[in-house]
Design a protein around this motif. Sequence first.
Motif, short mmCIF file in Angstrom:
data_model
loop_
_atom_site.label_atom_id
_atom_site.label_comp_id
_atom_site.label_asym_id
_atom_site.label_seq_id
_atom_site.Cartn_x
_atom_site.Cartn_y
_atom_site.Cartn_z
N ASP A 103 22.95 42.97 -7.36
CA ASP A 103 23.86 42.65 -8.07
C ASP A 103 25.17 43.03 -9.06
O ASP A 103 24.32 44.67 -8.58
CB ASP A 103 23.52 41.05 -8.44
CG ASP A 103 22.95 42.24 -10.39
OD1 ASP A 103 22.68 42.94 -10.15
OD2 ASP A 103 23.01 41.05 -11.07
N CYS A 104 26.27 43.06 -8.87
CA CYS A 104 27.20 43.29 -9.43
C CYS A 104 26.67 44.28 -11.14
O CYS A 104 27.21 44.94 -11.36
CB CYS A 104 27.98 43.11 -9.47
SG CYS A 104 29.21 42.38 -7.77
N GLY A 105 26.11 42.89 -11.54
CA GLY A 105 25.90 43.63 -13.25
C GLY A 105 26.81 44.06 -13.88
O GLY A 105 28.37 43.65 -13.39
N ALA A 106 26.28 44.51 -14.85
CA ALA A 106 27.34 44.75 -15.25
C ALA A 106 28.74 46.01 -14.79
O ALA A 106 30.58 46.14 -15.69
CB ALA A 106 27.30 45.26 -16.96
N GLY A 107 27.80 46.79 -14.47
CA GLY A 107 28.46 48.11 -13.94
C GLY A 107 29.81 47.18 -12.75
O GLY A 107 30.13 48.07 -12.11
N GLY A 108 29.81 46.41 -12.49
CA GLY A 108 30.87 45.62 -11.35
C GLY A 108 30.56 45.96 -10.27
O GLY A 108 29.53 46.64 -9.26
N LEU A 109 31.74 45.75 -8.57
CA LEU A 109 31.45 45.83 -7.53
C LEU A 109 30.99 47.54 -6.76
O LEU A 109 30.88 47.60 -6.56
CB LEU A 109 32.67 45.32 -7.32
CG LEU A 109 33.11 45.80 -5.68
CD1 LEU A 109 31.74 44.79 -4.67
CD2 LEU A 109 33.98 44.62 -5.19
N SER A 110 32.26 47.85 -8.08
CA SER A 110 32.24 49.90 -7.99
C SER A 110 30.77 50.00 -7.66
O SER A 110 30.61 51.28 -6.62
CB SER A 110 33.45 50.58 -8.37
OG SER A 110 33.05 49.82 -9.80
N ALA B 297 27.86 48.40 -8.13
CA ALA B 297 27.14 48.11 -7.13
C ALA B 297 27.29 48.64 -5.53
O ALA B 297 26.04 48.99 -5.00
CB ALA B 297 27.30 46.40 -6.81
N VAL B 298 28.14 48.59 -4.99
CA VAL B 298 28.10 49.42 -3.31
C VAL B 298 28.06 50.37 -3.72
O VAL B 298 27.80 51.00 -2.68
CB VAL B 298 30.12 48.64 -3.85
CG1 VAL B 298 31.05 49.54 -1.91
CG2 VAL B 298 30.59 47.62 -3.24
N GLY B 299 28.69 50.83 -4.66
CA GLY B 299 27.72 52.85 -4.89
C GLY B 299 26.26 52.85 -4.59
O GLY B 299 25.36 53.31 -4.03
N GLU B 300 25.49 52.14 -5.56
CA GLU B 300 24.00 51.74 -5.23
C GLU B 300 23.79 51.29 -3.97
O GLU B 300 22.52 51.86 -3.59
CB GLU B 300 23.69 51.01 -6.41
CG GLU B 300 23.77 51.35 -8.32
CD GLU B 300 23.55 50.03 -8.77
OE1 GLU B 300 23.00 49.19 -8.01
OE2 GLU B 300 23.53 50.30 -9.90
N LEU B 301 23.95 50.58 -3.36
CA LEU B 301 23.94 50.15 -1.86
C LEU B 301 24.37 51.19 -1.10
O LEU B 301 23.81 51.61 0.21
CB LEU B 301 24.75 48.92 -1.53
CG LEU B 301 24.06 47.87 -1.78
CD1 LEU B 301 25.32 46.29 -2.33
CD2 LEU B 301 23.00 47.00 -1.57
#
Length: 89
Positions: free
Chosen positions: A62-69, A71-75
């Motif tokens: 999920d995006c969580g507090a870190g936001g889209l950038s 979440a995409v970095g984690e993926l």
Amino acid sequence: MIVVAGGRTGRDGIHGATFSSIQLDKETDASAVQIGNPIVEKKLLDTLLTARDKNLYRAITDCGAGGLSSAVGELASECGPRSIWRMSR
């Protein structure tokens, strides 16, 4: 491929992370609280479960507090060292 799916997000932005860390009282501005949409959430859950059963994805977050950038970095780190971003609406 990274797919972003879900309902509309609130107006909270970075203030959602701040809001989750403060002590609440009568003077607290609650405009940072997101109100869920159970119909969209159920449709998304059903779609994710179907896609999982068909092995259509390797990772989910999920995006969580870190936001889209974040979440995409984690993926991208889970799925391989190379990622190309194509943003469309």
